[in-house]
Motif scaffolding. Structure first.
Motif, short mmCIF file in Angstrom:
data_model
loop_
_atom_site.label_atom_id
_atom_site.label_comp_id
_atom_site.label_asym_id
_atom_site.label_seq_id
_atom_site.Cartn_x
_atom_site.Cartn_y
_atom_site.Cartn_z
N ILE A 27 -45.57 29.53 -1.49
CA ILE A 27 -45.60 28.50 -2.52
C ILE A 27 -46.93 27.74 -2.56
O ILE A 27 -47.38 27.30 -3.62
CB ILE A 27 -44.44 27.50 -2.29
CG1 ILE A 27 -43.11 28.24 -2.41
CG2 ILE A 27 -44.50 26.35 -3.28
CD1 ILE A 27 -41.91 27.36 -2.09
N THR A 28 -47.58 27.61 -1.42
CA THR A 28 -48.74 26.71 -1.28
C THR A 28 -49.76 26.85 -2.40
O THR A 28 -50.15 25.88 -3.04
CB THR A 28 -49.42 26.94 0.07
OG1 THR A 28 -48.50 26.61 1.11
CG2 THR A 28 -50.65 26.05 0.20
N GLN A 29 -50.23 28.07 -2.66
CA GLN A 29 -51.28 28.26 -3.66
C GLN A 29 -50.72 28.56 -5.05
O GLN A 29 -51.50 28.82 -5.98
CB GLN A 29 -52.20 29.40 -3.24
CG GLN A 29 -53.26 28.99 -2.23
CD GLN A 29 -54.36 30.02 -2.11
OE1 GLN A 29 -54.09 31.22 -1.99
NE2 GLN A 29 -55.60 29.58 -2.13
N ASN A 30 -49.42 28.52 -5.19
CA ASN A 30 -48.82 28.90 -6.46
C ASN A 30 -48.05 27.77 -7.11
O ASN A 30 -47.15 28.00 -7.91
CB ASN A 30 -47.92 30.12 -6.24
CG ASN A 30 -48.73 31.32 -5.78
OD1 ASN A 30 -49.53 31.87 -6.51
ND2 ASN A 30 -48.53 31.70 -4.52
N TRP A 31 -48.40 26.54 -6.75
CA TRP A 31 -47.83 25.37 -7.40
C TRP A 31 -48.56 25.13 -8.71
O TRP A 31 -49.78 25.24 -8.79
CB TRP A 31 -47.98 24.16 -6.47
CG TRP A 31 -47.12 23.00 -6.86
CD1 TRP A 31 -47.51 21.85 -7.47
CD2 TRP A 31 -45.73 22.88 -6.64
NE1 TRP A 31 -46.46 21.02 -7.66
CE2 TRP A 31 -45.33 21.62 -7.16
CE3 TRP A 31 -44.75 23.71 -6.06
CZ2 TRP A 31 -44.02 21.18 -7.12
CZ3 TRP A 31 -43.45 23.26 -6.03
CH2 TRP A 31 -43.10 22.01 -6.54
N TYR A 32 -47.81 24.82 -9.74
CA TYR A 32 -48.40 24.63 -11.06
C TYR A 32 -48.64 23.13 -11.30
O TYR A 32 -47.72 22.32 -11.19
CB TYR A 32 -47.47 25.19 -12.13
CG TYR A 32 -47.95 24.96 -13.54
CD1 TYR A 32 -49.17 25.47 -13.98
CD2 TYR A 32 -47.18 24.23 -14.43
CE1 TYR A 32 -49.62 25.24 -15.28
CE2 TYR A 32 -47.61 24.01 -15.74
CZ TYR A 32 -48.83 24.51 -16.15
OH TYR A 32 -49.27 24.29 -17.44
N PHE A 33 -49.88 22.78 -11.65
CA PHE A 33 -50.26 21.38 -11.84
C PHE A 33 -50.56 21.07 -13.31
O PHE A 33 -51.36 20.19 -13.61
CB PHE A 33 -51.49 21.06 -10.99
CG PHE A 33 -51.22 21.06 -9.52
CD1 PHE A 33 -50.64 19.95 -8.90
CD2 PHE A 33 -51.50 22.18 -8.75
CE1 PHE A 33 -50.38 19.96 -7.54
CE2 PHE A 33 -51.25 22.19 -7.39
CZ PHE A 33 -50.68 21.08 -6.78
N GLY A 34 -49.92 21.81 -14.21
CA GLY A 34 -50.14 21.58 -15.63
C GLY A 34 -48.91 21.03 -16.32
O GLY A 34 -47.94 20.62 -15.66
N ASN A 35 -48.93 21.05 -17.64
CA ASN A 35 -47.85 20.43 -18.41
C ASN A 35 -47.16 21.39 -19.38
O ASN A 35 -46.43 20.96 -20.26
CB ASN A 35 -48.41 19.24 -19.20
CG ASN A 35 -48.77 18.07 -18.30
OD1 ASN A 35 -47.92 17.39 -17.76
ND2 ASN A 35 -50.08 17.85 -18.13
N LYS A 36 -47.37 22.69 -19.21
CA LYS A 36 -46.66 23.67 -20.02
C LYS A 36 -45.27 23.88 -19.43
O LYS A 36 -45.12 24.31 -18.29
CB LYS A 36 -47.43 25.00 -20.05
CG LYS A 36 -46.81 26.02 -20.98
CD LYS A 36 -47.65 27.30 -21.03
CE LYS A 36 -47.01 28.32 -21.95
NZ LYS A 36 -47.79 29.58 -22.01
N LYS A 37 -44.25 23.55 -20.20
CA LYS A 37 -42.90 23.50 -19.66
C LYS A 37 -42.39 24.87 -19.22
O LYS A 37 -41.57 24.97 -18.31
CB LYS A 37 -41.96 22.85 -20.67
CG LYS A 37 -42.29 21.37 -20.86
CD LYS A 37 -41.41 20.72 -21.89
CE LYS A 37 -41.70 19.22 -21.96
NZ LYS A 37 -43.08 18.91 -22.32
N ALA A 38 -42.86 25.92 -19.84
CA ALA A 38 -42.46 27.26 -19.42
C ALA A 38 -42.92 27.58 -18.00
O ALA A 38 -42.38 28.47 -17.35
CB ALA A 38 -43.01 28.31 -20.38
N MET A 39 -43.93 26.86 -17.52
CA MET A 39 -44.47 27.09 -16.19
C MET A 39 -43.99 26.07 -15.16
O MET A 39 -44.27 26.22 -13.96
CB MET A 39 -46.01 27.08 -16.24
CG MET A 39 -46.62 28.21 -17.04
SD MET A 39 -48.42 28.13 -17.03
CE MET A 39 -48.85 29.67 -17.84
N LEU A 40 -43.30 25.05 -15.60
CA LEU A 40 -42.85 24.00 -14.69
C LEU A 40 -41.55 24.34 -13.97
O LEU A 40 -41.26 23.79 -12.91
CB LEU A 40 -42.67 22.68 -15.46
CG LEU A 40 -43.95 21.92 -15.83
CD1 LEU A 40 -43.62 20.78 -16.78
CD2 LEU A 40 -44.65 21.41 -14.58
N ILE A 41 -40.76 25.25 -14.54
CA ILE A 41 -39.45 25.56 -13.95
C ILE A 41 -39.58 26.11 -12.52
O ILE A 41 -38.83 25.68 -11.64
CB ILE A 41 -38.68 26.55 -14.86
CG1 ILE A 41 -38.46 25.91 -16.22
CG2 ILE A 41 -37.35 26.92 -14.22
CD1 ILE A 41 -37.88 26.86 -17.25
#
Length: 518
Positions: A277-291
Motif C-alpha cells: 500500500i505504501t507507494q500506491n496511496w492516491y492523493f488526488g480528488n478523482k472519486k473513481a480512484m479514491l475507493i
C-alpha cells in the motif's frame, strides 16, 4: 491493490456524485440467464480428458477383488487355461502393461497444503475509521467533496476499526517512499514466513519452488530475491514473481506452484500472496480512484505446498481443482480496473462504473466451467436439461440455479467489499453462515487483496468448522479482468491454531451481520 476494490463500495466512478448506494444496473447480473454452452463444455472437457483414468481405477479394483476371492483350485484352473492359450496371455499382459503405463503417466501428483500463515501487523499500525478521516483531512490533499465521499464509503464498506495501515501512512504528512515500501513488503512477507517455518519445522533450504504475487509493487531485485536473500534459499530454486495480476493472483500463484510440483518430484513449494500500500496511496480528488484508499489494508499470507507422499499424514488439505477465467480480450473488462494518472498527474487505480457487471460476467463463466467438475450428477442433470430446453427449444423456462452448497461445505469469497459479498450470497442462494468468513474478514482486516481468502479460511478453522472430507471453495476477482477458483478437500479435522490471526479475537465474531447491510 488492483481488482475487487471497486466491487465493494458500489459507488459511481464518474466523480460527479458523492452517494454510495448500489444502483440496480450496477449489481451482479443473474448468472444463469445467458449461460454460454462453450463454458459448460470446458467443464465436461475436463471430465472427458480424465475418463480413461476414471475407468481404469474401478476396473483394476474389480480385478484385484475377484483375484483375492479365488481359492487354490480356481488358481490352478486359471494357470492350466493360460498354459494352452498363449495369445490370451499376451493380450492380457499387454492390456495390463498399457493400462498401468497410461494410468501412471497421466495421473497428476497430489498437491498437499501442509500449512499456511497469515500475517498480523502490530497493534501500533491499527487505523480506526476516525483516524483515517482525521489524517485524510490533515494531509491537505483532498477537497471537501472527496473527504465526504470517503466518509460515506467507509460507513458502508463493512470495515471495522481494527484494520491496519503501513507505517509510512501513519505519519503526518504521509511519507511514502521506495524504502518505506520495501520495509512494508519485508514486514509482511518475513512475518508470515517466519511463522510458517516455525510452525512446520521445514528448513528454508528444503524449498524447491517459490512463487510471490504482489500486484503494484515490483522492485528490483524482486520480492522473490528478497526472500531468497533473507532465508538463504538454495541456488537452484525455481522462483517466480507475479505482478500486475490483481486480487485474484493468489489462486494463480497456487496454480503455478501446482504445475511446478507436477514436474519436480519430492519437494516443497512456498506461495506468498500480498499487496503493498505504501507507494500506491492516491492523493488526488478523482472519486473513481479514491475507493481503493478506503478498502485496502495491510495483510499477506504464506502457504506451504508439497508433493511428498509422507506429508499427507500431517497436511491439512489436498488441492482438488483450479479453474481460471480471463476476460481481458474484452476492452471494457480490460480497463475496468486500471492504474493511471488523473488530470493532475497523480497516480492511482481507477475503477470503472461497469465493474460489478464485468465481475458478474467473469464469475458466471467461472462457475459454469466449474459446475460440471464439482456438482453432484443430480444437479448437473437438472441444470443441463433446463439449459438445453431454453437454448434449443426457445422455451421461456426459468433457469435452474445449481445448489453449490451440495458441492462445497465452506466458501471463501474474496473480501473485496460488502457489495460483492451481498450479491454472491443472493445469486448463489447461500446462507449467512456461508459468507460469514468473508464478512468478518472484511470487518477485521479489510481488503487484503489476494491474501483475503486465506484470512477467511483461518476464520473457518478458528470456529472449528472444518471436518475431514469437507470441501472448501476459494474464489477471487482481479484486474484484467479475472475470476479464479480453487477447490480444496480437508484431509483431517482441522483444529484452531494458536498461530492464527484470529486466535485472540475469534470469540468476538460473528458480529451483527445485519449492520453491514445498512
Amino acid at each position: 491493490m488492483e481488482g475487487g476494490g471497486g466491487t465493494g463500495a458500489g459507488t459511481p466512478a464518474n466523480g460527479a456524485a458523492v452517494g454510495v448506494r448500489i444502483q440496480q444496473s450496477r449489481r451482479l447480473p443473474d448468472f444463469l440467464q445467458s449461460v454460454h454452452l462453450k463454458y459448460v463444455k470446458l467443464g465436461y472437457h475436463y471430465l472427458i480428458s480424465h475418463l480413461l483414468t476414471l475407468c481404469l481405477v474401478p476396473i483394476m479394483a474389480i480385478v484385484i477383488i475377484e483375484a483375492s476371492q479365488m481359492n487354490p483350485d480356481d488358481l490352478r484352473q486359471v494357470w492350466l487355461h493360460l498354459q494352452y492359450n498363449l495369445v490370451s496371455v499376451i493380450i492380457c499382459s499387454a492390456f495390463v502393461v498399457f493400462g498401468s503405463t497410461v494410468y501412471i503417466m497421466t495421473r497428476p501428483r497430489p498437491v498437499y497444503l501442509v500449512e499456511y500463515s497469515c500475517y498480523r501487523p502490530p497493534d501500533s499500525l491499527k487505523a480506526p475509521l476516525s483516524k483515517f478521516m482525521k489524517h485524510s483531512r490533515l494531509t491537505g490533499d483532498f477537497d471537501e467533496s472527496s473527504l465526504e465521499f470517503q466518509r460515506k464509503i467507509l460507513e458502508r464498506s463493512g470495515l471495522g476499526d481494527e484494520t491496519y495501515f503501513p507505517e509510512a501512512l501513519h505519519h503526518l504528512p504521509p511519507s511514502p517512499s521506495m524504502q518505506a515500501a520495501r520495509e512494508e513488503a519485508q514486514q509482511v512477507m518475513f512475518g508470515a514466513l517466519d511463522n510458517l517455518f516455525q510452525t512446520t519445522k521445514v528448513k528454508p533450504k528444503d524449498i524447491g519452488v517459490l512463487v510471490v504475487n504482489c500486484s503494484l509493487f515490483n522492485p528490483t531485485p524482486s520480492l522473490t530475491a528478497m526472500i531468497v536473500n533473507k532465508y538463504k534459499l538454495r541456488g537452484n530454486i525455481r522462483s517466480f514473481n507475479l505482478g500486475g495480476m490483481g486480487c485474484s493472483a493468489g489462486v494463480i500463484a497456487i496454480d503455478l506452484a501446482k504445475d511446478m510440483l507436477q514436474v519436480h518430484r519430492n519437494t516443497y513449494a512456498v506461495v506468498v500472496s500480498m499487496e503493498n500500500i505504501t507507494q500506491n496511496w492516491y492523493f488526488g480528488n478523482k472519486k473513481a480512484m479514491l475507493i481503493p484508499n478506503c478498502l485496502f489494508r495491510v495483510g499477506g499470507a504464506a502457504i506451504l505446498l508439497s508433493n511428498k507422499a509422507g506429508e499427507k499424514r500431517r497436511a491439512k488439505y489436498k488441492l482438488v481443482h483450479v479453474v481460471r477465467t480471463h476476460k481481458g480480450a474484452d476492452e471494457k473488462a480490460y480497463r475496468c480496473v486500471y492504474q493511471e494518472e488523473d488530470g493532475s498527474g497523480k497516480t492511482g487505480v481507477s475503477l470503472s462504473k461497469d465493474i460489478m457487471a464485468i465481475a458478474g460476467g467473469a464469475l458466471k463463466t467461472n462457475i459454469t466451467t466449474l459446475g460440471p467438475i464439482v456438482l453432484p450428477i443430480s444437479e448437473q442433470l437438472l441444470f443441463f436439461a433446463t439449459l438445453v430446453i431454453k437454448k434449443f427449444f426457445k422455451k421461456n423456462v426459468k433457469p435452474y440455479i445449481p445448489d453449490f452448497k451440495l458441492a462445497f461445505d465452506h466458501f471463501c469469497i474474496h473480501a473485496g467489499g460488502r457489495a460483492v459479498i451481498d450479491e454472491l450470497e443472493k445469486n448463489l442462494q447461500l446462507q449467512p453462515v456461508h459468507v460469514e468468513a468473508s464478512r468478518m474478514t472484511l470487518h477485521r482486516f479489510g481488503n487484503t487483496s489476494s491474501s483475503s481468502i486465506w484470512y477467511e479460511l483461518a476464520y473457518i478453522e478458528g470456529k472449528g468448522r472444518i471436518r475431514r472430507g469437507h470441501r472448501i471453495w476459494q474464489i477471487a476477482f482481479g484486474s484484467g479482468f479475472k475470476c479464479n477458483s480453487a477447490v480444496w478437500q480437508a484431509l483431517r479435522n482441522v483444529k484452531p491454531s494458536k498461530n492464527s490471526p484470529w486466535h485472540d479475537c475469534i470469540d468476538r465474531y460473528p458480529m451483527n451481520i445485519e449492520s453491514f447491510n445498512t
